[in-house]
Design a protein around this motif. Structure first.
Motif, PDB file in Angstrom:
ATOM      1  N   LEU A 251      46.591  61.547  48.941  1.00  0.00           N
ATOM      2  CA  LEU A 251      47.673  62.070  49.762  1.00  0.00           C
ATOM      3  C   LEU A 251      47.706  61.303  51.074  1.00  0.00           C
ATOM      4  O   LEU A 251      46.671  60.908  51.593  1.00  0.00           O
ATOM      5  N   PRO A 252      48.905  61.119  51.639  1.00  0.00           N
ATOM      6  CA  PRO A 252      48.986  60.512  52.970  1.00  0.00           C
ATOM      7  C   PRO A 252      48.235  61.384  53.983  1.00  0.00           C
ATOM      8  O   PRO A 252      48.230  62.610  53.859  1.00  0.00           O
TER       9      PRO A 252
ATOM     10  N   GLN B  68      42.064  64.252  50.022  1.00  0.00           N
ATOM     11  CA  GLN B  68      42.013  62.820  50.323  1.00  0.00           C
ATOM     12  C   GLN B  68      41.824  62.011  49.051  1.00  0.00           C
ATOM     13  O   GLN B  68      42.445  60.967  48.872  1.00  0.00           O
TER      14      GLN B  68
ATOM     15  N   TRP C 227      48.729  70.268  55.394  1.00  0.00           N
ATOM     16  CA  TRP C 227      48.619  71.272  54.336  1.00  0.00           C
ATOM     17  C   TRP C 227      47.199  71.673  54.002  1.00  0.00           C
ATOM     18  O   TRP C 227      46.968  72.708  53.395  1.00  0.00           O
ATOM     19  N   HIS C 228      46.250  70.846  54.350  1.00  0.00           N
ATOM     20  CA  HIS C 228      44.885  71.195  53.958  1.00  0.00           C
ATOM     21  C   HIS C 228      43.983  71.467  55.156  1.00  0.00           C
ATOM     22  O   HIS C 228      42.869  71.937  54.993  1.00  0.00           O
TER      23      HIS C 228
ATOM     24  N   GLN D 180      49.869  64.465  55.385  1.00  0.00           N
ATOM     25  CA  GLN D 180      49.994  65.577  54.448  1.00  0.00           C
ATOM     26  C   GLN D 180      48.659  66.311  54.296  1.00  0.00           C
ATOM     27  O   GLN D 180      48.629  67.540  54.238  1.00  0.00           O
TER      28      GLN D 180
END
Ligand code: ADP
Ligand code: SF4
Ligand code: MG
Lengths: 364, 301
Positions: free
Chosen positions: B209-210, B205, B217-218, B213
């Motif tokens: 990142l949007p 964050q 991904w996380h 995303q």
């Protein structure tokens, strides 16, 4: 001094906890100029991490209530629209977190984690972003930047991971760098390298830095200003010389340990860590009335200590750009208080020194 | 291999521990001592158990699992006959389960204690605790009875009648899929919750990142690991036959076969079926391990 990069005014953070509301940050105000480094010091639990996480909206949602103002290059972070806040995270302010072991995603490569951050704010293609990522890894002193891109966090040592995290924070050339005990896990040489790197970037781009640390060597080495936090408040701030050489709040004096020693040149180039202060910090769910420090204060030299909160008042000359301020009712001359009250009372074996962090760290 | 050898000993012992005399059962009303002795001898049941075991093991390794006491068919052919139906139902059920569990578990993890979360908890509690035969009967009454949309049971091969295949598959797959889905939902919820709280999510964050995303991904990417394990366990369970559902929907799967062979003390078939379940379990474990290595770099060498 030019316009500040960051201006925090009356920042307050209340967290919802199982034990009721916790007032973790209670009216914090400070500013960071371009190219300036502000060191934030204080015991574990004094609200340092929470106060910087609050700036970038990184506290858990629904748990934290944040009020006040935090202007980053003139824009209030606390009232920003989510998309604007996203754009600001990275290029506006980069953040380095405390724990290198858990702050990287274990299942993605280092390269990916750098590249995604770069590409979120630029229109570089993958290859170009990778080249930039490799350059950054070189800049933070990793031996094999190109090879490191394809490795996973668990393949790197803690120190190397922390450098990767620093590279991520720097990857969008932030106007402000917030480092939360960024070099605590690193050895002295690497620490020195990182500090040189940050100082270089500051000189080059006028980056402002908020550096949370326990290490007085780092404070003395890179800080322009020092802010001492206790119980979510700033109890003393001023230039690094004012605060380190003439600490005026009893808590600061306790942290700096035996004052007369600190005034002397460091032995063997080693500057001591923050000392431990007898007693335990107050629980943010149950802050004392009056001065937050009074239950542990060896001075308590005023009737108002236990009833009225002392304001942050200028000590000495107010004609300087960065006045030295402390929040205490104790009006004794600092030097006298330091040698009598403090050295006489601290270290008398008060119970409950446990629970206070005794961080390690050395001068670079 | 060592595991399989151990498994076969246990399988053999367990099967022979089941009380009851297969020969007597096979003869039924036609029982007379001569026939009994002949049949007993022919099936090798008169030999000592240890010898029986090695005979069985010897042919089992060559793929010969013996002949059914009851029907005289080879065990391999009996199993091969049931395998397509079982595979079909298991795969369809796991699909249904994942289609329920991933969205429901994720949404309730994203909004803990929200209405959706409470709803999901109730639903999965329901799915776990409601007996599957009850759910099956309700579905049959509604969709096959009252509405008349679907046949109440049976199985046809996909190649013979694709529409009929699908129509007959829907209800049993929904029943077993709901039960597995309920279990998996809870797993997804807790692993997504855990992944959301991880420190590296904050790093993501802080990079700007949007949100999507960050989430893909996380959070999801990391929650995938426990999901693979629990899906493997559920699939193994589904492949070893869901007896009750197979019976209610007249689904000719391995569960039914196993049940019938227990009732008839049909040792060779029972042994063959259990051995197959053991193999399925091992294979699924292997696949889960391989998948793990593929998605978690920490286990890779
Ligand atoms: N997510 C959270 N929920 C509840 N309390 C928290 C949370 N994060 C921090 N705190 C509390 O806030 C106080 C300040 O923590 P922190 O800012 O991490 O201190 P520091 O960084 O100065 O060591 C501590 O008492 C801590 O227990
Ligand atoms: S106000 Fe009183 S209790 Fe607080 S630090 Fe000063 S002397 Fe100590
Ligand atoms: Mg901290």
């Amino acid at each position: 001094m030019s316009a500040p990069v960051l201006e925090v005014e009356d920042l307050r953070v209340r967290l919802r906890t199982p034990r009721g509301p916790a007032d973790v940050v209670n009216g914090l105000s400070y500013s960071v100029g371009a190219g300036e480094t502000v060191a934030v010091v204080g015991e574990s639990g004094s609200g340092k991490s929470v106060s910087v996480l609050a700036l970038l909206g990184l506290l858990p949602q629904g748990v934290a209530t944040v009020t006040g103002r935090a202007l980053l290059q003139g824009e209030d972070l606390l009232t920003m629209q989510p998309e604007r806040l996203r754009q600001v995270r990275g290029p506006g302010a980069g953040m380095v977190f405390q724990d290198p072991m858990t702050s990287l995603n274990p299942v993605l490569t280092i390269g990916r984690q750098l590249v995604e951050g770069i590409r979120a704010h630029t229109d570089l293609d993958k290859a170009a972003a990778r080249r930039r990522a490799a350059d950054l890894l070189g800049e933070v002193g990793l031996p094999d930047p190109a090879g490191t891109l394809d490795r996973y966090p668990h393949e790197l040592s803690g120190g190397m991971r922390q450098r990767v995290i620093i590279a991520i924070a720097l990857s969008n050339s932030p106007a402000l760098l917030i480092a939360d005990e960024a070099t605590t896990a690193l050895d002295v040489t690497v620490q020195a390298q990182i500090i040189d790197l940050v100082e270089g970037l500051q000189a080059e781009r006028g980056m402002g830095v908020v550096w949370i640390t326990h290490d007085l060597g780092v404070v003395a080495g890179i800080a322009d200003r020092v802010l001492v936090m206790y119980g979510g408040r700033c109890v003393e701030d001023g230039t690094v010389d004012d605060v380190l050489e003439n600490p005026s709040h009893p808590y600061t004096r306790g942290l700096l340990g035996a004052l007369p020693d600190l005034a002397q040149p460091a032995v063997d180039g080693v500057v001591p860590d923050l000392a431990t202060v007898p007693g335990v910090p107050p629980a943010p769910t149950d802050l004392p009335k009056g001065c937050v420090f009074w239950p542990r204060c060896p001075v308590r030299g005023d009737a108002r200590c236990e009833t009225e909160q002392p304001p942050l008042a200028i000590i000495g000359s107010s004609d300087v750009a960065l006045p030295h301020r402390a929040a205490t009712w104790c009006t004794e001359s600092p030097a006298r208080a330091g040698s009598t009250a403090v050295s006489g009372t601290f270290g008398t074996g008060s119970p409950g020194t446990s629970g206070i962090e005794s961080p390690r760290g050395r001068l670079r | 291999m060592v595991v399989l050898a151990g498994v076969s000993v246990i399988v053999f012992a367990l099967v022979h521990l089941v009380p009851g005399d297969p020969v007597r059962l096979a003869l039924g009303t036609r029982f007379n001592q001569d026939a009994y002795d002949t049949l007993r001898e022919r099936s090798g049941l008169d030999l000592p158990l240890v010898q029986q075991f090695f005979t069985w093991l010897g042919s089992a390794v060559t793929g010969d699992l013996g002949v059914s006491f009851r029907s005289g068919d080879t065990v391999t052919s009996l199993i091969a006959e049931r395998l397509p139906a079982t595979l079909t139902l298991a795969l369809a059920s796991i699909l249904v389960a994942l289609l329920i569990a991933i969205p429901l578990g994720t949404i309730s993890a994203l909004r803990p204690r929200s209405i959706i979360d409470r709803f999901a908890t109730v639903i999965s509690q329901f799915g776990i605790s409601v007996p599957d035969f009850w759910m099956a009967i309700v579905l049959i009454l509604v969709f096959a009875g009252t509405l008349g949309w679907l046949p109440s049971g049976g199985y046809v091969a996909l190649s013979e009648d694709p529409l009929g295949w699908l129509q007959r598959l829907v209800m049993p797959a929904v029943v077993t899929g709901t039960v597995s889905g309920a279990v998996i939902t809870r797993f997804v919820r807790s692993s997504v919750l855990e992944a959301i709280g991880a420190d590296h999510v904050r790093t993501a964050q802080a990079k700007g990142l949007p949100a999507r995303q960050v989430f893909t991904w996380h959070v999801l990417r990391n929650a995938l690991l426990p999901l693979v394990t629990v899906t493997g366990v559920q699939l193994a369970y589904l492949l070893s036959g869901v007896v009750v559902v197979e019976i209610v929907f007249s689904w000719p799967g391995l569960g039914q076969l196993a049940l019938q062979s227990v009732q008839a003390r049909d040792y060779p078939v029972l042994q063959g079926a259990i051995l197959l379940f053991a193999v399925v379990f091992l294979v699924i474990n292997l696949v889960v391990d391989l998948l793990y290595t593929a998605i978690d770099p920490r286990i890779r060498r």
